[in-house]
Design an enzyme around this catalytic site. Structure first.
Site, PDB file in Angstrom:
ATOM      1  N   ILE A 162      -8.079   2.737   0.702  1.00  0.00           N
ATOM      2  CA  ILE A 162      -7.040   3.500   0.013  1.00  0.00           C
ATOM      3  C   ILE A 162      -7.248   3.436  -1.498  1.00  0.00           C
ATOM      4  CG2 ILE A 162      -4.560   3.649  -0.445  1.00  0.00           C
ATOM      5  CD1 ILE A 162      -4.116   2.589   2.410  1.00  0.00           C
ATOM      6  N   ASP A 183     -10.866  -6.569  -7.553  1.00  0.00           N
ATOM      7  CA  ASP A 183     -10.987  -6.798  -6.115  1.00  0.00           C
ATOM      8  C   ASP A 183     -12.073  -7.843  -5.932  1.00  0.00           C
ATOM      9  OD1 ASP A 183     -11.728  -6.722  -3.368  1.00  0.00           O
ATOM     10  OD2 ASP A 183     -10.941  -4.691  -3.180  1.00  0.00           O
ATOM     11  N   THR A 188      -3.546  -3.654  -1.784  1.00  0.00           N
ATOM     12  CA  THR A 188      -4.065  -4.856  -1.152  1.00  0.00           C
ATOM     13  C   THR A 188      -3.063  -5.346  -0.111  1.00  0.00           C
ATOM     14  OG1 THR A 188      -4.831  -7.118  -1.583  1.00  0.00           O
ATOM     15  CG2 THR A 188      -3.032  -6.305  -2.944  1.00  0.00           C
ATOM     16  N   CYS A 243       2.529   1.077  -3.180  1.00  0.00           N
ATOM     17  CA  CYS A 243       2.636   1.715  -1.867  1.00  0.00           C
ATOM     18  C   CYS A 243       1.933   0.875  -0.812  1.00  0.00           C
ATOM     19  CB  CYS A 243       2.021   3.115  -1.897  1.00  0.00           C
ATOM     20  SG  CYS A 243       2.889   4.305  -2.902  1.00  0.00           S
ATOM     21  N   ALA A 244       1.682  -0.401  -1.105  1.00  0.00           N
ATOM     22  CA  ALA A 244       0.900  -1.243  -0.201  1.00  0.00           C
ATOM     23  C   ALA A 244       1.805  -2.109   0.676  1.00  0.00           C
ATOM     24  CB  ALA A 244      -0.068  -2.104  -1.000  1.00  0.00           C
ATOM     25  N   ASP A 264       7.367   1.998  -2.879  1.00  0.00           N
ATOM     26  CA  ASP A 264       7.535   2.564  -1.540  1.00  0.00           C
ATOM     27  C   ASP A 264       7.762   1.464  -0.523  1.00  0.00           C
ATOM     28  OD1 ASP A 264       7.489   4.768   0.341  1.00  0.00           O
ATOM     29  OD2 ASP A 264       5.537   4.009   1.009  1.00  0.00           O
ATOM     30  N   GLU A 302      12.744  -5.183   4.238  1.00  0.00           N
ATOM     31  CA  GLU A 302      12.953  -3.813   4.706  1.00  0.00           C
ATOM     32  C   GLU A 302      13.695  -3.835   6.039  1.00  0.00           C
ATOM     33  OE1 GLU A 302       9.278  -1.639   4.801  1.00  0.00           O
ATOM     34  OE2 GLU A 302       8.921  -1.851   2.661  1.00  0.00           O
ATOM     35  N   HIS A 350       9.429   3.640   2.337  1.00  0.00           N
ATOM     36  CA  HIS A 350       8.177   3.362   3.054  1.00  0.00           C
ATOM     37  C   HIS A 350       7.598   4.651   3.659  1.00  0.00           C
ATOM     38  CE1 HIS A 350       5.952  -0.252   4.961  1.00  0.00           C
ATOM     39  NE2 HIS A 350       5.119   0.770   4.816  1.00  0.00           N
TER      40      HIS A 350
END
Length: 525
Positions: A151, A170, A202, A229-230, A255, A260, A278
């Site tokens: 991604i 990374d 990640t 967004c991970a 996100d 959650e 999400h």
């Protein structure tokens, strides 16, 4: 003919693929657990999304079940240990929603840069606050990418199309792969200092949890914008709130949240904060992709025995499996050990076998090493997809067989190449069954690798072991086993202690404060 149950709503092309490949399929959705238990015994495969919970009770009732396929990446709704015990293969589709998630991250970058949610709400409220919403261009800005896998690489490609400069952190990203991606490989502190926008791509592991901590957020440029967004838990949400309130952070878009569903959060209502529920994988195309992929993978397994993206099964024939099983356990532990201990960027991984190990099929053993090594940084890695992920990140993976006779009847050695030089660990099998460490970074030390452990490098001096034992005792930590190795008297010594509870940050601080301690780390196996 194999028979599959699709128990969650899924694109109709999944059922079509099953039938085309000679698999009988029923689509029965919305069943309660007891209702699913009543019918699951008649199926060889179960295809699910997130609604169906594959519990131990369901698996106990699934007397013919051979494979569970998750159309998506998350498998929190599957009891994988129970599935493994029952001999049920668990598969997921980790790459079917990559483009969708990457595009969502880019969309949130634009939303922050131009304050789109606030401007929309204001305009629809009948206001015309043109002067209130002064945005910034993304062109020419520096994007800091935390995580440069599948991604992350797509986000980098899109960002370069926007004429952004991309820097990436990374541990698995090699310089060669960075050049291919058109990004600059940097360390985390360098990224924090330079990035105008930071995006995270990640998984959530012990190493990445709160990677954007209060301390690290303070290292960012004033006016930075942050997108996640991970996974929830990568950012200290309280520190993020403080940064937004102070104005140090110009905007943040999440996100995903630590808890959650996020029905309540201190971040809600904070100026400059954007949130979505999400939605990273929520596009028609992504749902079609994962449905097609899970059907193809499950059909291949049921019809021809092919294994793809399995979370609990190595690629082995029935004849090879019994002989390889103890070696793969040893390989995974060695990979996990070197993955936890090696610091900095990793450029290469070498797996060497000598003695009896040299006669085995090296592919599953190497897969087990890579799975143990990379699982330190990713909770979706397994023996099947680890080699693919290693190639994707440009890791140089080598397999070496030695005909020579060594000190042990069988030996595996794992060596990783770092900027500081090679780091090597080696292990053998006791009684051809029990994995045991026999060498750590050039120091002879024999130890079982199991449970939580404390790793200490210290100056070999009288009284140190007593001081360490006293420190652990005062902290209420019970020692299970104690393993000591050293290069020479009075030189560098290594201690590996198994303890009853995970090593805490507080305990590590106390151990590091002891005279002569050079390094102290908590390990998990």
């Amino acid at each position: 003919m194999p028979k599959v149950l699709i128990s969650d709503k899924m694109d109709p092309r999944a059922a079509q693929i099953f039938r085309e490949r000679g698999v009988e399929v029923d689509e029965i959705t919305g069943k309660k657990p007891d209702e699913l238990k009543a019918i699951i015994g008649g199926y060889d495969g179960l295809a699910i999304r997130s609604s169906t919970k594959v519990t131990r009770d369901i698996l106990d009732a699934a007397t013919n079940l051979k494979v569970v396929g998750r159309a998506g990446i998350g498998v929190d709704n599957i009891d994988i240990p129970a599935a493994s015990a029952k001999g049920v293969v668990v598969m997921n589709t980790p790459f079917g929603n990559s483009i969708t998630t990457a595009e969502h991250a880019v969309a949130l970058m634009f939303a922050l840069a131009r304050q789109l949610p606030e401007a929309d709400a204001s305009t629809q409220a009948g206001k015309w606050e043109k002067n209130r919403f002064m945005g910034v261009e993304l062109t020419g800005k520096t994007l800091g990418l935390i995580g440069a896998g599948n991604i992350g690489s797509i986000v980098a490609d899109r960002a370069r199309g926007l004429r952004m400069k991309v820097v990436a952190y990374d541990p698995f990203l090699t310089p060669e792969r960075a050049v291919e991606m058109g990004v600059e490989k940097v360390e985390l502190d360098g990224l924090l200092a330079r990035a105008d926008v930071i995006t995270l791509h990640t998984p959530l592991t012990d190493q990445t949890r709160n990677i954007l901590s209060a301390e690290n957020l303070a290292k960012t440029k004033r006016g930075v914008r942050i997108v996640n967004c991970a996974r929830g838990g990568l950012i200290d949400e309280a520190a993020l709130k403080a940064g937004l309130d102070s104005g140090h952070i110009a905007g943040a878009a999440l996100d995903v949240f630590q808890t959650e569903p996020a029905t309540d959060s201190s971040l809600f209502g904070t100026p400059g904060f954007v949130s979505t529920p999400h939605l990273g994988a929520s596009t028609t195309e992504a749902q079609v992709n994962v449905a097609i992929q899970v059907a193809e993978q499950m059909a291949d397994f049921l019809v021809s025995g092919g294994v793809t993206n399995a979370l609990n099964m190595p690629s082995l024939s029935a004849e090879e499996a019994p002989k390889h099983k103890p070696y793969m356990a040893l390989a995974e532990k060695l990979g996990s050990l070197v993955g936890q201990l090696a610091t900095g960027a990793i450029a290469s991984v070498a797996v060497e076998a000598e003695g009896a190990a040299a006669a085995l099929n090296m592919k599953p053993i190497t897969g087990a090493v890579l799975a143990g090594f990379m699982r330190v940084h990713s909770d979706t890695v397994n023996m099947v997809n680890a080699p693919f992920l290693a190639r994707e990140r440009g890791l140089d993976v080598r397999e070496v067989r030695h005909d020579r006779e060594g000190d042990y009847h069988t030996l595996l050695r794992v060596t990783v190449g770092t900027a500081s030089g090679d780091r090597s660990v080696a292990g053998t099998l006791v009684g051809n069954a029990a994995p045991r460490l026999v060498e750590l970074f050039g120091i002879k030390v024999e130890a079982d690798l199991a449970g939580p452990m404390l790793y200490v490098v210290n100056e070999d001096a009288p009284g140190f072991i007593g001081r360490l034992g006293t420190t652990l005792g005062e902290a209420g930590v019970n020692i299970g086993t104690f393993h000591l190795g050293r290069r020479q008297a009075g030189g560098e010594a290594v201690l590996l202690l198994s303890v009853d509870e995970p090593v805490t940050a507080e305990l590590l601080a106390r151990v590091k404060a002891l005279p002569g301690v050079r390094t102290a780390m908590g390990l998990r196996f």
